[in-house]
Design a protein around this motif. Structure first.
Motif, PDB file in Angstrom:
ATOM      1  N   ALA A  42       0.812  -1.217   0.000  1.00 52.28           N
ATOM      2  CA  ALA A  42       0.000   0.000   0.000  1.00 52.28           C
ATOM      3  C   ALA A  42       0.842   1.262   0.000  1.00 52.28           C
ATOM      4  CB  ALA A  42      -0.923   0.004   1.222  1.00 52.28           C
ATOM      5  N   LEU A  43       1.951   1.258   0.750  1.00 52.18           N
ATOM      6  CA  LEU A  43       2.822   2.431   0.819  1.00 52.18           C
ATOM      7  C   LEU A  43       4.271   1.985   0.784  1.00 52.18           C
ATOM      8  CD1 LEU A  43       1.174   4.471   3.736  1.00 52.18           C
ATOM      9  CD2 LEU A  43       0.911   4.893   1.296  1.00 52.18           C
ATOM     10  N   GLN A  44       5.120   2.829   0.240  1.00 51.54           N
ATOM     11  CA  GLN A  44       6.559   2.572   0.327  1.00 51.54           C
ATOM     12  C   GLN A  44       7.280   3.900   0.454  1.00 51.54           C
ATOM     13  OE1 GLN A  44       7.601   0.522  -3.368  1.00 51.54           O
ATOM     14  NE2 GLN A  44       8.553   2.376  -4.138  1.00 51.54           N
ATOM     15  N   GLU A  45       8.332   3.895   1.242  1.00 51.45           N
ATOM     16  CA  GLU A  45       9.128   5.095   1.485  1.00 51.45           C
ATOM     17  C   GLU A  45      10.596   4.738   1.293  1.00 51.45           C
ATOM     18  OE1 GLU A  45       9.588   9.141   2.429  1.00 51.45           O
ATOM     19  OE2 GLU A  45       7.727   7.993   2.216  1.00 51.45           O
ATOM     20  N   ASP A  46      11.254   5.407   0.344  1.00 51.68           N
ATOM     21  CA  ASP A  46      12.675   5.188   0.120  1.00 51.68           C
ATOM     22  C   ASP A  46      13.479   5.899   1.201  1.00 51.68           C
ATOM     23  OD1 ASP A  46      11.971   3.810  -2.094  1.00 51.68           O
ATOM     24  OD2 ASP A  46      12.531   5.352  -3.542  1.00 51.68           O
ATOM     25  N   CYS A  47      14.584   5.293   1.597  1.00 51.16           N
ATOM     26  CA  CYS A  47      15.429   5.918   2.596  1.00 51.16           C
ATOM     27  C   CYS A  47      16.139   7.133   1.992  1.00 51.16           C
ATOM     28  CB  CYS A  47      16.461   4.923   3.135  1.00 51.16           C
ATOM     29  SG  CYS A  47      17.709   4.427   1.918  1.00 51.16           S
ATOM     30  N   ALA A  48      16.541   8.036   2.859  1.00 46.02           N
ATOM     31  CA  ALA A  48      17.275   9.231   2.433  1.00 46.02           C
ATOM     32  C   ALA A  48      18.375   9.496   3.445  1.00 46.02           C
ATOM     33  CB  ALA A  48      16.332  10.432   2.338  1.00 46.02           C
ATOM     34  N   LYS A  49      19.452  10.122   2.986  1.00 45.08           N
ATOM     35  CA  LYS A  49      20.556  10.445   3.873  1.00 45.08           C
ATOM     36  C   LYS A  49      20.182  11.637   4.734  1.00 45.08           C
ATOM     37  CE  LYS A  49      24.370   8.715   1.032  1.00 45.08           C
ATOM     38  NZ  LYS A  49      25.635   9.068   0.331  1.00 45.08           N
ATOM     39  N   THR A  50      20.266  11.443   6.033  1.00 41.53           N
ATOM     40  CA  THR A  50      20.016  12.516   6.994  1.00 41.53           C
ATOM     41  C   THR A  50      21.176  12.526   7.981  1.00 41.53           C
ATOM     42  OG1 THR A  50      18.681  10.985   8.310  1.00 41.53           O
ATOM     43  CG2 THR A  50      17.510  12.419   6.784  1.00 41.53           C
ATOM     44  N   GLY A  51      22.127  13.388   7.724  1.00 44.77           N
ATOM     45  CA  GLY A  51      23.313  13.431   8.575  1.00 44.77           C
ATOM     46  C   GLY A  51      24.211  12.234   8.319  1.00 44.77           C
ATOM     47  N   LYS A  52      24.517  11.485   9.381  1.00 38.94           N
ATOM     48  CA  LYS A  52      25.422  10.349   9.269  1.00 38.94           C
ATOM     49  C   LYS A  52      24.697   9.021   9.096  1.00 38.94           C
ATOM     50  CE  LYS A  52      29.027  12.571  12.043  1.00 38.94           C
ATOM     51  NZ  LYS A  52      29.930  12.449  13.231  1.00 38.94           N
ATOM     52  N   VAL A  53      23.387   9.058   8.858  1.00 36.80           N
ATOM     53  CA  VAL A  53      22.614   7.825   8.704  1.00 36.80           C
ATOM     54  C   VAL A  53      21.696   7.958   7.502  1.00 36.80           C
ATOM     55  CG1 VAL A  53      22.659   7.397  11.187  1.00 36.80           C
ATOM     56  CG2 VAL A  53      20.718   8.598  10.181  1.00 36.80           C
ATOM     57  N   THR A  54      21.147   6.814   7.065  1.00 39.67           N
ATOM     58  CA  THR A  54      20.033   6.813   6.121  1.00 39.67           C
ATOM     59  C   THR A  54      18.791   6.417   6.901  1.00 39.67           C
ATOM     60  OG1 THR A  54      20.602   4.529   5.525  1.00 39.67           O
ATOM     61  CG2 THR A  54      21.409   6.278   4.079  1.00 39.67           C
ATOM     62  N   SER A  55      17.674   7.075   6.604  1.00 39.68           N
ATOM     63  CA  SER A  55      16.468   6.826   7.397  1.00 39.68           C
ATOM     64  C   SER A  55      15.230   6.965   6.527  1.00 39.68           C
ATOM     65  CB  SER A  55      16.391   7.804   8.574  1.00 39.68           C
ATOM     66  OG  SER A  55      16.286   9.133   8.097  1.00 39.68           O
ATOM     67  N   ALA A  56      14.147   6.353   6.994  1.00 34.96           N
ATOM     68  CA  ALA A  56      12.835   6.459   6.364  1.00 34.96           C
ATOM     69  C   ALA A  56      11.793   6.314   7.460  1.00 34.96           C
ATOM     70  CB  ALA A  56      12.650   5.390   5.290  1.00 34.96           C
TER      71      ALA A  56
END
Length: 412
Positions: free
Chosen positions: A206-220
């Motif tokens: 139903a939903l998907q969220e790609d990770c993105a670089k936020t500082g020193k980590v990748t997150s979603a």
């Protein structure tokens, strides 16, 4: 229903060009023009799963159909592109620049290496979830682990594989809001997925969220807070925008779109973490939280996103003014260079006219004659000084000219 044909498509159909005639995206997906976003998404996923290369390895027609389905969904899933297409057809949505989502599991080793290289160079490549994972979820043959609220789980997921988690929330927790977040301190690439439960016990994406670089980590993260929450698709128009820094700035907020779901009902919900790396597995940490203790954060998020929406409207108006001023500035700098060149040329001509006011041309002696004359003058000057010093020098007495007096009265 009849297909929507643009002027360019009619020309190609008449043999005026090499491009094939594109079918109406509504017709491709089998939906009506007043279909909701969720209906379009459901139709796309069913057709994408049906014609996926994983299930039709030796069928070129199925591969073409899969591309056409993905192409159509890329238009209808974007509100702006859908509105532009409804108004003016394919020409309005720049059909030649549409990006397709890639299923890494269907790529060969060589193609995967090229895709990884482009990704490392900063070229955004959209990827989709493997058809194998989607089919296993739809058939209900995946392993689902419980994820308690307020706790986190750290694991490693292999590439193009998924770990499934179930979260159970009460009516009170559902009203307070719910958040599911995943991050990777190793900056691994992954997707956070949310599945609807079908009547037959299967799961549909139903939903998907790609990770993105936020500082020193990748997150979603997925935020179900009871009010519209927005997501930022950073890959939207990024290839064309990379060619021009100004375009990159003015298109930065185009991918800021509202999420399809704003709240969850009480009950059990299924999430998954999908390994989206090209070659290696992904390390991650997933946690599910009730938003009740985060009332201040909820209000701040609502205010910040309202400011971003306001800023997006301001930037759209500012772009028109900026382009006009930039055109004037370019014209002024070009005129400045031309005026400077003309002034330098006029001054040069003036100096040449000044130099023409003379009767006798200047004689230019060679460097050798100048050096010779200067050396002769120096020699003569040295001889003159030597003679002058000789005249003025007092005579010195020599020892053999000394007069010796002898007293004759004394005997020797």
């Amino acid at each position: 229903m009849p297909g929507h044909r643009s002027k360019s498509s009619e020309k190609h159909a008449d043999g005026g060009g090499a491009k094939p005639l594109r079918r109406d995206p509504y017709e491709v997906l089998g939906v009506s023009r007043n279909s909701t976003d969720q209906e379009i998404k459901t139709a796309y996923r069913k057709m994408a799963l049906k014609y996926h290369p994983d299930k039709n390895a030796n069928d070129p027609k199925a591969a073409d159909m899969f591309k056409e389905v993905t192409f159509s969904y890329n238009i209808l899933s974007d509100p702006d592109k859908r509105r532009q297409f409804d108004t003016a057809g394919f020409e309005a949505v720049e059909s030649d620049n549409q990006e397709l989502e890639l299923d890494l599991s269907s790529l060969g080793a060589v193609n995967t290496m090229f895709a990884a290289l482009f990704s490392k160079l900063g070229v955004p490549i959209k990827t989709t979830v493997s058809a194998t994972v989607l089919e296993e979820a739809l058939n209900g043959v995946v392993t689902i682990r419980p994820l308690p609220l307020g706790q986190f789980i750290s694991r490693r997921v292999e590439k193009q594989c998924a770990h499934f988690y179930s979260v159970t929330i009460t009516e009170e927790e559902a009203q307070a809001g719910f958040v599911c977040r995943v991050h990777s301190s190793d900056k691994s690439k992954f997707k956070l997925l949310y599945f609807d439960q079908e009547e037959n016990g299967g799961l549909s994406l139903a939903l998907q969220e790609d990770c993105a670089k936020t500082g020193k980590v990748t997150s979603a993260g997925m935020f179900f807070l009871g009010f519209p929450v927005y997501r930022l698709d950073q890959t939207m128009n990024s290839i064309s925008a990379a060619k021009d820094p100004d375009t990159s700035f003015f298109r930065k907020l185009e991918g800021f779109q509202p999420c399809e779901l704003t709240e969850l009902k009480a009950g059990t919900h299924v999430f998954a973490v999908y390994g989206d790396n090209f070659f290696k597995s992904a390390n991650y940490t997933i946690e599910a939280l009730c938003a009740a203790p985060f009332s201040e954060e909820k209000e701040n998020l609502r205010n910040i996103e309202a400011q971003i929406l306001s800023k997006r409207a301001e930037i759209s108006k500012f772009e028109t003014e900026y382009r006009e001023v930039l055109a004037q500035f370019t014209e002024m700098t070009s005129r400045y260079a031309n005026e400077m060149q003309e002034i330098d040329e006029l001054l040069k001509q003036r100096n040449e006219i000044h130099a023409a006011y003379t009767v006798a041309p200047l004689k230019r002696s060679s460097s050798k004659s100048r050096n010779k004359s200067s050396s002769n003058e120096a020699k003569e000057e040295g001889q003159t000084k030597e003679k002058r010093n000789t005249r003025e020098r007092p005579k010195k007495k020599r020892w053999y000219n000394i007069h010796l007096r002898v007293d004759k009265r004394k005997a020797c």
